[in-house]
Design a protein around this motif. Structure first.
Motif, PDB file in Angstrom:
ATOM      1  N   UNK A  52      29.973  38.514  46.960  1.00 40.66           N
ATOM      2  CA  UNK A  52      30.653  37.574  47.850  1.00 40.66           C
ATOM      3  C   UNK A  52      32.161  37.597  47.667  1.00 40.66           C
ATOM      4  N   UNK A  53      32.613  37.603  46.414  1.00 36.32           N
ATOM      5  CA  UNK A  53      34.058  37.640  46.150  1.00 36.32           C
ATOM      6  C   UNK A  53      34.677  38.956  46.609  1.00 36.32           C
ATOM      7  N   UNK A  54      33.926  40.064  46.455  1.00 37.99           N
ATOM      8  CA  UNK A  54      34.407  41.367  46.961  1.00 37.99           C
ATOM      9  C   UNK A  54      34.511  41.334  48.484  1.00 37.99           C
ATOM     10  N   UNK A  55      33.505  40.773  49.135  1.00 35.08           N
ATOM     11  CA  UNK A  55      33.497  40.703  50.605  1.00 35.08           C
ATOM     12  C   UNK A  55      34.679  39.883  51.129  1.00 35.08           C
ATOM     13  N   UNK A  56      35.106  38.901  50.349  1.00 40.71           N
ATOM     14  CA  UNK A  56      36.258  38.076  50.736  1.00 40.71           C
ATOM     15  C   UNK A  56      37.592  38.750  50.419  1.00 40.71           C
ATOM     16  N   UNK A  57      37.538  39.871  49.713  1.00 34.46           N
ATOM     17  CA  UNK A  57      38.767  40.565  49.332  1.00 34.46           C
ATOM     18  C   UNK A  57      39.449  39.954  48.126  1.00 34.46           C
ATOM     19  N   UNK A  58      38.732  39.110  47.388  1.00 33.09           N
ATOM     20  CA  UNK A  58      39.330  38.438  46.246  1.00 33.09           C
ATOM     21  C   UNK A  58      39.265  39.265  44.972  1.00 33.09           C
ATOM     22  N   UNK A  59      38.283  40.151  44.884  1.00 33.46           N
ATOM     23  CA  UNK A  59      38.165  41.019  43.714  1.00 33.46           C
ATOM     24  C   UNK A  59      37.897  42.445  44.174  1.00 33.46           C
ATOM     25  N   UNK A  60      38.136  43.375  43.269  1.00 33.14           N
ATOM     26  CA  UNK A  60      37.771  44.771  43.482  1.00 33.14           C
ATOM     27  C   UNK A  60      37.141  45.262  42.191  1.00 33.14           C
ATOM     28  N   UNK A  61      36.334  46.301  42.293  1.00 35.21           N
ATOM     29  CA  UNK A  61      35.626  46.818  41.134  1.00 35.21           C
ATOM     30  C   UNK A  61      36.077  48.229  40.833  1.00 35.21           C
TER      31      UNK A  61
END
Length: 87
Positions: free
Chosen positions: A55-64
């Motif tokens: 969810x946080x990745x989809x929001x652009x808040x995190x990257x892996x």
């Protein structure tokens, strides 16, 4: 932690992680807790922790970074809707 039964647990945990980004606990570029660390901290299932990260990745808040972990995006979106939860 006690969860609100009317909201999905992953959204509640994601909101806490977002708040930590906002208050500077997790500034841009820093690593956030892994799926397993979130599971341990909040007493949630691994699948729930994975949903938080997705969810946080989809929001652009995190990257892996493969093999390194997940990090707070350096260019955070200007406005975030805490209730959106991404997924």
């Amino acid at each position: 932690m006690e969860f609100d039964p009317s909201r999905p647990k992953w959204k509640q945990v994601a909101a806490i992680v977002r708040q930590r980004m906002d208050d500077g606990t997790y500034p841009p570029g820093t690593q956030i807790p892994s799926v397993l660390k979130l599971q341990e901290e909040f007493g949630i299932a691994v699948a729930t922790s994975q949903k938080v990260h997705r969810g946080l990745r989809a929001e652009g808040l995190i990257y892996t970074e493969p093999g390194m972990g997940s990090f707070v995006s350096r260019d955070l979106p200007m406005q975030r809707d805490e209730g959106s939860g991404g997924l």
